[in-house]
Design a protein around this motif. Structure first.
Motif, mmCIF file in Angstrom:
data_model
loop_
_atom_site.group_PDB
_atom_site.id
_atom_site.type_symbol
_atom_site.label_atom_id
_atom_site.label_comp_id
_atom_site.label_asym_id
_atom_site.label_seq_id
_atom_site.Cartn_x
_atom_site.Cartn_y
_atom_site.Cartn_z
ATOM 1 N N ARG A 317 0.822 -1.216 0.000
ATOM 2 C CA ARG A 317 0.000 0.000 0.000
ATOM 3 C C ARG A 317 0.858 1.268 0.000
ATOM 4 N N ASP A 318 0.176 2.410 -0.088
ATOM 5 C CA ASP A 318 0.834 3.715 -0.172
ATOM 6 C C ASP A 318 1.892 3.703 -1.268
ATOM 7 N N ARG A 319 1.504 3.240 -2.445
ATOM 8 C CA ARG A 319 2.450 3.171 -3.551
ATOM 9 C C ARG A 319 1.706 3.223 -4.880
ATOM 10 N N VAL A 320 2.469 3.449 -5.938
ATOM 11 C CA VAL A 320 1.949 3.495 -7.304
ATOM 12 C C VAL A 320 2.488 2.296 -8.061
ATOM 13 N N VAL A 321 1.615 1.593 -8.756
ATOM 14 C CA VAL A 321 2.025 0.491 -9.630
ATOM 15 C C VAL A 321 1.482 0.778 -11.019
ATOM 16 N N ALA A 322 2.348 0.688 -12.009
ATOM 17 C CA ALA A 322 1.960 0.942 -13.401
ATOM 18 C C ALA A 322 2.053 -0.353 -14.193
ATOM 19 N N ASN A 323 0.972 -0.783 -14.736
ATOM 20 C CA ASN A 323 0.965 -1.978 -15.573
ATOM 21 C C ASN A 323 1.522 -1.656 -16.947
ATOM 22 N N GLY A 324 2.482 -2.440 -17.369
ATOM 23 C CA GLY A 324 2.931 -2.374 -18.747
ATOM 24 C C GLY A 324 3.993 -1.348 -19.048
ATOM 25 N N ALA A 325 4.432 -0.536 -18.073
ATOM 26 C CA ALA A 325 5.502 0.420 -18.330
ATOM 27 C C ALA A 325 6.843 -0.292 -18.288
ATOM 28 N N GLN A 326 7.798 0.261 -18.971
ATOM 29 C CA GLN A 326 9.151 -0.266 -18.874
ATOM 30 C C GLN A 326 9.794 0.250 -17.588
ATOM 31 N N PRO A 327 10.645 -0.536 -16.932
ATOM 32 C CA PRO A 327 11.204 -0.118 -15.641
ATOM 33 C C PRO A 327 11.885 1.234 -15.678
ATOM 34 N N GLU A 328 12.698 1.480 -16.726
ATOM 35 C CA GLU A 328 13.406 2.752 -16.748
ATOM 36 C C GLU A 328 12.445 3.926 -16.935
ATOM 37 N N ALA A 329 11.325 3.683 -17.627
ATOM 38 C CA ALA A 329 10.356 4.765 -17.835
ATOM 39 C C ALA A 329 9.716 5.173 -16.524
ATOM 40 N N ALA A 330 9.291 4.220 -15.744
ATOM 41 C CA ALA A 330 8.615 4.565 -14.495
ATOM 42 C C ALA A 330 9.590 5.100 -13.460
#
Length: 351
Positions: A317-330
């Motif tokens: 919790r208390d976090r952002v998760v992005a599906n499908g982004a490349q690691p360096e992008a996020a």
């Protein structure tokens, strides 16, 4: 050619907030158009809402189409003023005489359009009447047209009020889904970026259990205010569940969406909501999804954001998760070494 109103982005944002574009015909609007047409004995009448690149007719009689390009329309000029726009003979008017609506099969010669002004002062479109022959309107007819336009605005405002969650002011789920579907199809059609966030208030049940439902309501309202304050005018906040919110981010790819999500997470994390002698600290988990060619519809995009949200909750919790982004992008998007930003694998195709 036409000049848009001064605050065109604000006007478009106001129009979007009504979630009325591309909705089916409705008797109340059809009736207003019928009354305007009959009372002024005009062959053409319409409720025209002026979108970014088109005018779309919520109701119309005598036109036979649901929309036309904005750059050939009379209404895009009418929305620049506060008073009705009157054109006695379009063939003699240097602005309109070359319009396909004048030179083509429709053959408009006379036009009158009363602005539809929202409660924020933005002009959404017009209630307009037209004829295939030159004519002039009496002061009484202008007054009637303006009165009918007020009825249209009143009905639109009632719909918008009913479409909003009364506690948080966010768009209710039904309205959010309509608006999201429209933005999704526009993004696919014009190959534009579109992202969606799903936010869940962490441990919200414990807030209700420990402090009571009144305190829980204050937390919901405070979170909604904090999120809304951090968004652009073009973005849309919706309440899609008890303690779940969704944010629609037009013209935003994965990197930009992760930046927004991190900003929202930090903004909410600063909240201290009063509850008697205590102050409730609040955090949110956020899932990010971006429209890609593998998505069939807006509910599919929302489902991907929801899956990312549950990854965020499972991850602590208390976090952002992005599906499908490349690691360096996020990682670059987070821009904060302390940010709780994570990625799941490439579950989706991101443009």
């Amino acid at each position: 050619m036409y000049l848009p109103p001064e605050d065109e982005e604000g006007r478009l944002s106001s129009l979007e907030s009504f979630a009325i574009l591309d909705t089916p015909q409705e008797p109340v609007f059809d009736r207003i158009v019928q009354l305007a047409q009959a009372s002024m004995r005009m062959p053409i009448a319409a409720i025209s809402l002026v979108d970014r690149h088109r005018q779309w007719f919520k109701a119309q009689r005598g036109l036979g189409v649901t929309e036309t390009p904005r750059d050939i329309s009379f209404c895009t000029h009418a929305i620049r003023g506060r008073d009705p726009l009157l054109v006695s003979d379009a063939r003699e008017n240097p602005v309109f005489r070359t319009s396909p609506l004048v030179t083509g099969e429709t053959g408009i010669r006379f036009y009158a359009g009363a602005p539809l002004r929202s409660s924020e002062g933005y002009t959404l479109g017009t209630l307009c009447v037209a004829d295939t022959r030159p004519r002039r309107m009496t002061a009484r007819q202008v007054g009637l047209l303006t009165g009918f336009a007020s009825l249209v605005v009143h009905e639109l405002e009632l719909r918008r009020h009913a479409a909003r969650d009364p506690l948080t002011g966010a768009l209710a789920k039904a309205g959010f889904m309509v608006l999201g579907g429209r933005e999704f199809h526009r993004a696919v059609r014009y190959r534009r970026a579109l992202s969606c966030l799903m936010l869940d208030i962490d441990h919200f049940k414990q807030v209700n259990d420990r402090h009571g439902h009144a305190a829980g309501d204050r937390v919901l309202a405070a979170v909604a205010d904090a999120v809304a304050d951090a968004l652009r005018p073009a973005d849309t906040l919706g309440r899609v569940g008890g303690e779940e919110f969704a944010v629609l981010l037009p013209e935003t790819g994965t990197r930009g969406a992760v930046r927004v999500a991190e900003r929202l997470r930090r903004q909410v994390g600063r909240l201290k909501v009063p509850a008697g002698e205590a102050a409730i600290a609040v955090t949110v988990s956020i899932g990010v999804a971006t429209c890609g060619t593998a998505d069939a519809d807006f509910p599919g995009l929302l489902e991907c954001a929801d899956a990312a949200l549950y990854d965020a909750k499972r991850g602590g919790r208390d976090r952002v998760v992005a599906n499908g982004a490349q690691p360096e992008a996020a990682e670059e998007a987070c821009g904060n070494p302390e940010a709780a930003c994570e990625l799941t694998g490439p579950k989706r195709l991101v443009p």
